[in-house]
Design an enzyme around this catalytic site. Structure first.
Site, PDB file in Angstrom:
ATOM      1  N   GLU A  55      33.634  33.913  30.764  1.00 48.75           N
ATOM      2  CA  GLU A  55      32.674  32.871  30.403  1.00 48.75           C
ATOM      3  C   GLU A  55      31.847  33.308  29.198  1.00 48.75           C
ATOM      4  O   GLU A  55      31.624  32.547  28.254  1.00 48.75           O
ATOM      5  CB  GLU A  55      31.686  32.586  31.546  1.00 48.75           C
ATOM      6  CG  GLU A  55      32.304  32.242  32.870  1.00 48.75           C
ATOM      7  CD  GLU A  55      32.663  33.456  33.709  1.00 48.75           C
ATOM      8  OE1 GLU A  55      33.203  34.433  33.160  1.00 48.75           O
ATOM      9  OE2 GLU A  55      32.427  33.419  34.925  1.00 48.75           O
ATOM     10  N   ALA A 157      66.772  52.782  51.626  1.00 51.36           N
ATOM     11  CA  ALA A 157      68.165  52.346  51.713  1.00 51.36           C
ATOM     12  C   ALA A 157      68.798  53.107  52.864  1.00 51.36           C
ATOM     13  O   ALA A 157      68.556  54.308  53.029  1.00 51.36           O
ATOM     14  CB  ALA A 157      68.904  52.647  50.409  1.00 51.36           C
ATOM     15  N   ARG A 187      60.607  47.479  41.472  1.00 55.64           N
ATOM     16  CA  ARG A 187      59.796  48.568  40.907  1.00 55.64           C
ATOM     17  C   ARG A 187      58.937  48.042  39.762  1.00 55.64           C
ATOM     18  O   ARG A 187      57.765  48.392  39.623  1.00 55.64           O
ATOM     19  CB  ARG A 187      60.701  49.659  40.333  1.00 55.64           C
ATOM     20  CG  ARG A 187      61.273  50.620  41.333  1.00 55.64           C
ATOM     21  CD  ARG A 187      62.066  51.681  40.598  1.00 55.64           C
ATOM     22  NE  ARG A 187      62.605  52.679  41.516  1.00 55.64           N
ATOM     23  CZ  ARG A 187      63.317  53.742  41.133  1.00 55.64           C
ATOM     24  NH1 ARG A 187      63.586  53.929  39.848  1.00 55.64           N
ATOM     25  NH2 ARG A 187      63.750  54.602  42.011  1.00 55.64           N
TER      26      ARG A 187
HETATM   27  C1  AOF Z   1      33.266  36.493  36.123  1.00 52.54           C
HETATM   28  N1  AOF Z   1      34.000  36.397  34.989  1.00 52.54           N
HETATM   29  O1  AOF Z   1      35.595  37.156  33.624  1.00 52.54           O
HETATM   30  C2  AOF Z   1      35.251  38.318  35.619  1.00 52.54           C
HETATM   31  C3  AOF Z   1      34.504  38.374  36.829  1.00 52.54           C
HETATM   32  O2  AOF Z   1      31.191  45.230  36.957  1.00 52.54           O
HETATM   33  P1  AOF Z   1      31.675  44.142  36.092  1.00 52.54           P
HETATM   34  O3  AOF Z   1      30.598  43.594  35.225  1.00 52.54           O
HETATM   35  O4  AOF Z   1      32.916  44.500  35.302  1.00 52.54           O
HETATM   36  O5  AOF Z   1      32.072  42.932  37.057  1.00 52.54           O
HETATM   37  C4  AOF Z   1      33.259  42.965  37.793  1.00 52.54           C
HETATM   38  C5  AOF Z   1      33.222  41.916  38.885  1.00 52.54           C
HETATM   39  O6  AOF Z   1      32.915  40.637  38.340  1.00 52.54           O
HETATM   40  C6  AOF Z   1      34.573  41.765  39.549  1.00 52.54           C
HETATM   41  O7  AOF Z   1      34.717  42.630  40.647  1.00 52.54           O
HETATM   42  C7  AOF Z   1      34.585  40.309  39.945  1.00 52.54           C
HETATM   43  O8  AOF Z   1      33.876  40.097  41.163  1.00 52.54           O
HETATM   44  C8  AOF Z   1      33.824  39.665  38.817  1.00 52.54           C
HETATM   45  N2  AOF Z   1      34.757  39.330  37.741  1.00 52.54           N
HETATM   46  N3  AOF Z   1      33.557  37.438  37.046  1.00 52.54           N
HETATM   47  O9  AOF Z   1      32.323  35.728  36.316  1.00 52.54           O
HETATM   48  C9  AOF Z   1      34.982  37.270  34.700  1.00 52.54           C
HETATM   49  N4  AOF Z   1      36.205  39.221  35.320  1.00 52.54           N
HETATM   50 ZN    ZN Z   2      30.778  37.376  35.255  1.00 51.09          ZN
END
Ligand code: AOF
Ligand code: ZN
Length: 360
Positions: A55, A157, A187
């Site tokens: 976002e 296997a 894999r």
């Molecule tokens: C969002 N938008 O593009 C993503 C989200 O510690 P941070 O800041 O890297 O946050 C990671 C967490 O944020 C991740 O575990 C998930 O819950 C959320 N990811 N959220 O609004 C995003 N990648």
């Molecule tokens: Zn976020």
């Protein structure tokens, strides 16, 4: 109000651009910003842990004027926490966005709750648009969130009489070329491929995913578990990715470390001691048994002690598919009684395979 045609198209696009991001510690997320009239103003995607969320990536491409009254279409619920970056829910509020459409709830105890925050600020929030596709995209990541460890496939296997090798230990090849090609495709769908030191010493496997002689573009990280030393000239040391070595037998510790490295799917490839240890510990979400029409007899069983001493303790499996592969037969199975969606069974196995096909 449900999604408009423009919003549905934006979600489809957001799901596509989410794939540009890496599989890893953080989920793949895409976002598209629409004007009040439904025109695409900007798009964004998440490039991995420590980088801006999808976002914020999209918002950063627009001026305050463009953002006021806009609609944000996101594949995951905007987060509510300050992690490596600030909360996306607040960024959308601050930007003056009027409406947010997202596909899947964020399952995180800390990161979740963005919806309530945005609604409290007066934003119109709609959840669930194309949730099934979003789930398929980040199913492995969701599994890691749920189980606290990667998804585990245990593969072996065997001869028709349940042996993994002849009495002298030789085992190349029990199954035919079609079954071996199937193993290589599977894999390639995994993030890591795990063997015990016994298998390294007995078979000297390359642990690469190959299509004929060619290396598959996606390679799983080779992982060796066990106390014995891997010889300096072992084939696994020539793998395109540096192998990980774990001395000892702490399977939970190995899985936790692999999870911390962003590994979401692991493929346990042998031998019988390691496969048995994972099964005994209840750490197998999926079992792949390749059965060849050959008899070997003798003491080299496909599995050793898995903690079953009497029939009441038998590990019952549910077979999702019996797949003929040339003269061989593959059982794609999972433990009976496992929570339905912990086993990665929400997607047909072939979809996992195709996901990494052609991926760099
Ligand atoms: C969002 N938008 O593009 C993503 C989200 O510690 P941070 O800041 O890297 O946050 C990671 C967490 O944020 C991740 O575990 C998930 O819950 C959320 N990811 N959220 O609004 C995003 N990648
Ligand atoms: Zn976020």
């Amino acid at each position: 109000m449900t999604a408009t045609a423009a919003e549905r198209a934006a979600m489809t696009h957001a799901l596509e651009i989410a794939r540009r991001g890496p599989r890893g510690l953080n989920p793949q997320v895409g976002a598209v910003i629409l004007s009040p009239a439904g025109d695409v103003l900007a798009e964004g995607w998440h490039r991995g842990a420590g980088t801006p969320h999808a976002e914020v990536d999209a918002l950063s491409k627009l001026t305050p004027d463009q953002l006021r009254g806009a609609t944000a279409v996101v594949t995951l619920e905007p987060c509510n926490h300050t992690g490596r970056t600030g909360p996306c829910a607040q960024a959308l509020i601050d930007a003056g966005v009027a409406r947010v459409l997202y596909a899947l709830d964020d399952p995180g105890a800390v990161s979740g709750g963005g919806t309530e925050r945005m609604r409290a600020a007066g934003i119109d929030v709609v959840a669930g648009e194309q949730a099934a596709s979003a789930h398929a995209l980040i199913d492995d990541w969701l599994t890691v969130q749920r189980l606290g460890r990667p998804h585990v496939t245990v593969k072996w296997a065997q001869s028709l009489d349940g042996r993994a090798a002849a009495a002298d230990g030789s085992s190349q090849w029990i199954t035919g070329p079609e079954a071996r090609a199937d193993v290589h495709r599977r894999r390639a769908a995994a993030d890591a491929i795990v063997v015990g030191t016994g298998t390294v010493l007995a078979d000297d496997p390359a642990l690469t995913a190959r299509d004929g002689a060619a290396l598959h573009p996606h390679q799983p990280v080779p992982v060796v578990i066990g106390a014995r030393e891997t010889p300096s000239d072992a084939a696994v040391r020539r793998h395109p990715l540096a192998p990980l070595f774990y001395p000892g037998h702490d399977l939970d510790g190995v899985l936790a470390d692999l999870r911390d490295r962003g590994i979401q799917r692991v493929f346990i490839e042998g031998g019988p001691t390691l496969a048995s240890a994972f099964l005994a510990a209840g750490l197998a979400d999926e079992v792949l048994a390749y059965v060849a029409p050959v008899l070997l007899g003798g003491p080299k069983l496909a599995l050793g002690d898995i903690g079953v001493t009497t029939i009441d303790e038998a590990r019952r499996l549910i077979v999702d598919r019996w797949l003929p592969l040339g003269a061989d037969l593959l059982a794609v199975a999972r433990p009976a009684g496992a929570a339905e969606d912990t086993a990665g069974s929400t997607l047909p196995a072939d979809e996992y395979i195709s996901r990494n096909e052609g991926a760099a």
